[in-house]
Motif scaffolding. Structure first.
Motif, PDB file in Angstrom:
ATOM      1  N   MET A   1       4.180 -18.853  14.165  1.00 35.67           N
ATOM      2  CA  MET A   1       3.548 -17.770  13.154  1.00 35.67           C
ATOM      3  C   MET A   1       4.381 -16.588  12.991  1.00 35.67           C
ATOM      4  SD  MET A   1       0.569 -18.946  12.037  1.00 35.67           S
ATOM      5  CE  MET A   1      -1.213 -19.005  12.447  1.00 35.67           C
ATOM      6  N   THR A   2       4.663 -16.150  11.617  1.00 39.48           N
ATOM      7  CA  THR A   2       5.290 -15.092  11.484  1.00 39.48           C
ATOM      8  C   THR A   2       4.516 -13.902  11.073  1.00 39.48           C
ATOM      9  OG1 THR A   2       5.747 -15.481   9.065  1.00 39.48           O
ATOM     10  CG2 THR A   2       7.392 -16.141  10.863  1.00 39.48           C
ATOM     11  N   GLU A   3       5.057 -12.905  10.642  1.00 43.92           N
ATOM     12  CA  GLU A   3       4.350 -11.547  10.038  1.00 43.92           C
ATOM     13  C   GLU A   3       3.373 -11.976   8.986  1.00 43.92           C
ATOM     14  OE1 GLU A   3       7.307  -8.954   9.402  1.00 43.92           O
ATOM     15  OE2 GLU A   3       7.871  -8.796  11.334  1.00 43.92           O
ATOM     16  N   ASN A   4       3.860 -12.757   8.165  1.00 41.86           N
ATOM     17  CA  ASN A   4       2.958 -12.983   7.096  1.00 41.86           C
ATOM     18  C   ASN A   4       1.792 -13.953   7.084  1.00 41.86           C
ATOM     19  OD1 ASN A   4       4.113 -15.282   7.096  1.00 41.86           O
ATOM     20  ND2 ASN A   4       5.377 -15.278   5.123  1.00 41.86           N
ATOM     21  N   LYS A   5       1.273 -14.150   8.579  1.00 47.33           N
ATOM     22  CA  LYS A   5       0.417 -14.947   8.967  1.00 47.33           C
ATOM     23  C   LYS A   5       0.370 -16.309   8.455  1.00 47.33           C
ATOM     24  CE  LYS A   5      -2.632 -10.959   9.968  1.00 47.33           C
ATOM     25  NZ  LYS A   5      -3.853 -10.209   9.255  1.00 47.33           N
ATOM     26  N   GLN A   6       1.228 -17.134   8.599  1.00 47.41           N
ATOM     27  CA  GLN A   6       1.374 -18.423   8.112  1.00 47.41           C
ATOM     28  C   GLN A   6       0.186 -19.394   8.556  1.00 47.41           C
ATOM     29  OE1 GLN A   6       5.869 -18.554   8.736  1.00 47.41           O
ATOM     30  NE2 GLN A   6       5.367 -20.488   8.172  1.00 47.41           N
ATOM     31  N   PHE A   7      -0.334 -20.337   7.723  1.00 46.22           N
ATOM     32  CA  PHE A   7      -1.389 -21.277   8.410  1.00 46.22           C
ATOM     33  C   PHE A   7      -0.672 -22.370   8.225  1.00 46.22           C
ATOM     34  CE2 PHE A   7      -4.409 -17.866   8.308  1.00 46.22           C
ATOM     35  CZ  PHE A   7      -4.055 -17.127   7.174  1.00 46.22           C
ATOM     36  N   ARG A   8       0.479 -22.621   7.553  1.00 47.78           N
ATOM     37  CA  ARG A   8       0.948 -24.199   7.572  1.00 47.78           C
ATOM     38  C   ARG A   8       2.247 -24.159   7.768  1.00 47.78           C
ATOM     39  NH1 ARG A   8      -0.469 -28.678   4.858  1.00 47.78           N
ATOM     40  NH2 ARG A   8      -2.255 -27.910   3.930  1.00 47.78           N
ATOM     41  N   ASP A   9       2.725 -25.187   8.620  1.00 42.80           N
ATOM     42  CA  ASP A   9       3.878 -25.407   9.150  1.00 42.80           C
ATOM     43  C   ASP A   9       4.993 -25.471   8.008  1.00 42.80           C
ATOM     44  OD1 ASP A   9       5.918 -26.105  11.514  1.00 42.80           O
ATOM     45  OD2 ASP A   9       6.132 -27.751  10.201  1.00 42.80           O
ATOM     46  N   THR A  10       6.079 -24.922   7.940  1.00 35.38           N
ATOM     47  CA  THR A  10       7.181 -24.692   6.937  1.00 35.38           C
ATOM     48  C   THR A  10       7.805 -26.137   6.757  1.00 35.38           C
ATOM     49  OG1 THR A  10       7.880 -22.379   7.489  1.00 35.38           O
ATOM     50  CG2 THR A  10       9.236 -23.658   6.262  1.00 35.38           C
ATOM     51  N   PHE A  11       8.087 -26.757   7.905  1.00 39.96           N
ATOM     52  CA  PHE A  11       8.510 -28.199   7.521  1.00 39.96           C
ATOM     53  C   PHE A  11       7.595 -29.189   7.136  1.00 39.96           C
ATOM     54  CE2 PHE A  11      10.959 -26.498  10.980  1.00 39.96           C
ATOM     55  CZ  PHE A  11      12.186 -27.036  10.832  1.00 39.96           C
ATOM     56  N   ASP A  12       6.320 -28.939   7.329  1.00 38.53           N
ATOM     57  CA  ASP A  12       5.136 -29.648   6.780  1.00 38.53           C
ATOM     58  C   ASP A  12       5.115 -29.456   5.229  1.00 38.53           C
ATOM     59  OD1 ASP A  12       2.962 -31.564   6.549  1.00 38.53           O
ATOM     60  OD2 ASP A  12       1.692 -29.637   6.334  1.00 38.53           O
ATOM     61  N   ALA A  13       5.300 -28.144   4.824  1.00 38.90           N
ATOM     62  CA  ALA A  13       5.200 -27.745   3.643  1.00 38.90           C
ATOM     63  C   ALA A  13       6.153 -28.281   2.621  1.00 38.90           C
ATOM     64  CB  ALA A  13       5.293 -26.226   3.254  1.00 38.90           C
ATOM     65  N   ILE A  14       7.527 -28.386   3.266  1.00 39.70           N
ATOM     66  CA  ILE A  14       8.705 -28.742   2.577  1.00 39.70           C
ATOM     67  C   ILE A  14       8.817 -30.356   2.337  1.00 39.70           C
ATOM     68  CG2 ILE A  14       9.806 -26.551   2.414  1.00 39.70           C
ATOM     69  CD1 ILE A  14      11.899 -28.135   4.368  1.00 39.70           C
ATOM     70  N   ALA A  15       8.104 -31.212   3.185  1.00 39.22           N
ATOM     71  CA  ALA A  15       7.914 -32.464   3.267  1.00 39.22           C
ATOM     72  C   ALA A  15       7.971 -33.324   2.091  1.00 39.22           C
ATOM     73  CB  ALA A  15       7.236 -33.123   4.583  1.00 39.22           C
ATOM     74  N   ASP A  16       7.259 -32.624   1.129  1.00 34.05           N
ATOM     75  CA  ASP A  16       7.028 -33.368  -0.100  1.00 34.05           C
ATOM     76  C   ASP A  16       7.840 -33.140  -1.223  1.00 34.05           C
ATOM     77  OD1 ASP A  16       5.484 -33.335  -2.997  1.00 34.05           O
ATOM     78  OD2 ASP A  16       4.456 -34.615  -1.736  1.00 34.05           O
ATOM     79  N   PRO A  17       8.444 -33.992  -1.848  1.00 29.29           N
ATOM     80  CA  PRO A  17       9.460 -33.900  -2.959  1.00 29.29           C
ATOM     81  C   PRO A  17       9.042 -32.977  -4.094  1.00 29.29           C
ATOM     82  CG  PRO A  17       9.137 -36.058  -2.621  1.00 29.29           C
ATOM     83  CD  PRO A  17       7.947 -35.602  -1.871  1.00 29.29           C
ATOM     84  N   THR A  18       7.824 -32.866  -4.522  1.00 27.19           N
ATOM     85  CA  THR A  18       7.248 -32.368  -5.616  1.00 27.19           C
ATOM     86  C   THR A  18       7.334 -30.769  -4.966  1.00 27.19           C
ATOM     87  OG1 THR A  18       5.869 -34.055  -6.326  1.00 27.19           O
ATOM     88  CG2 THR A  18       5.167 -31.625  -6.719  1.00 27.19           C
ATOM     89  N   ARG A  19       7.130 -30.505  -3.817  1.00 27.98           N
ATOM     90  CA  ARG A  19       6.980 -29.097  -3.137  1.00 27.98           C
ATOM     91  C   ARG A  19       8.462 -28.566  -3.180  1.00 27.98           C
ATOM     92  NH1 ARG A  19       2.224 -30.956  -0.766  1.00 27.98           N
ATOM     93  NH2 ARG A  19       3.150 -31.532   1.287  1.00 27.98           N
ATOM     94  N   ARG A  20       9.325 -29.493  -2.812  1.00 27.86           N
ATOM     95  CA  ARG A  20      10.821 -29.225  -2.727  1.00 27.86           C
ATOM     96  C   ARG A  20      11.184 -28.619  -4.073  1.00 27.86           C
ATOM     97  NH1 ARG A  20      10.945 -33.514   0.948  1.00 27.86           N
ATOM     98  NH2 ARG A  20      11.990 -34.878  -0.741  1.00 27.86           N
ATOM     99  N   ARG A  21      10.909 -29.318  -5.164  1.00 29.01           N
ATOM    100  CA  ARG A  21      11.233 -29.330  -6.376  1.00 29.01           C
ATOM    101  C   ARG A  21      10.582 -27.845  -6.973  1.00 29.01           C
ATOM    102  NH1 ARG A  21       9.752 -32.772 -11.860  1.00 29.01           N
ATOM    103  NH2 ARG A  21      11.152 -31.456 -13.180  1.00 29.01           N
ATOM    104  N   LEU A  22       9.254 -27.556  -6.753  1.00 24.91           N
ATOM    105  CA  LEU A  22       8.824 -26.309  -6.908  1.00 24.91           C
ATOM    106  C   LEU A  22       9.427 -25.108  -6.373  1.00 24.91           C
ATOM    107  CD1 LEU A  22       5.055 -27.114  -6.555  1.00 24.91           C
ATOM    108  CD2 LEU A  22       6.034 -26.299  -8.652  1.00 24.91           C
ATOM    109  N   ILE A  23      10.067 -25.243  -5.047  1.00 25.53           N
ATOM    110  CA  ILE A  23      10.866 -24.176  -4.370  1.00 25.53           C
ATOM    111  C   ILE A  23      12.148 -23.820  -5.138  1.00 25.53           C
ATOM    112  CG2 ILE A  23      12.167 -23.638  -2.478  1.00 25.53           C
ATOM    113  CD1 ILE A  23      10.025 -25.202  -0.779  1.00 25.53           C
TER     114      ILE A  23
END
Length: 109
Positions: A1-23
């Motif tokens: 967890m970083t200062e911004n209080k992450q609730f979800r793992d970054t690797f999990d968040a970018i695992a989906d192609p739609t989310r990578r496209r949004l990024i």
């Protein structure tokens, strides 16, 4: 967890192609309204919003209200964790490939 209080793992968040496209879309612009992001996908506003919520939970996306419109922007700092992870294995493979190359050259002689 970083200062911004992450609730979800970054690797999990970018695992989906739609989310990578949004990024990618967010990286190419300073800020994008939800309706413009939705127009880039063949899915409804609710589905895009769910993907953005996952990215937001990982600290990758920030949003703000401008009137009735919600605008999103990328916060790339959590991607540093992924960069560091890849850099470690890149070094690992580079070193091992160099060793393999040296071994093959020795066998040729």
């Amino acid at each position: 967890m970083t200062e911004n209080k992450q609730f979800r793992d970054t690797f999990d968040a970018i695992a989906d192609p739609t989310r990578r496209r949004l990024i990618r879309l967010l990286a190419e612009a300073e800020e994008i309204p939800l309706h413009e992001l939705t127009a880039q996908f063949q899915m409804g506003r609710t589905a895009v919003s769910k993907h953005l919520a996952i990215l937001k939970e990982a600290g990758l996306v920030a949003d703000r209200k401008v009137g009735r419109e919600t605008r999103f922007r990328l916060n790339a700092s959590p991607l540093r964790e992924i960069h560091d992870w890849i850099a470690f294995y890149s070094k690992f493979w580079s070193t091992n490939m160099l060793r393999l190359n040296q071994l093959l050259e020795e066998e040729e002689q």
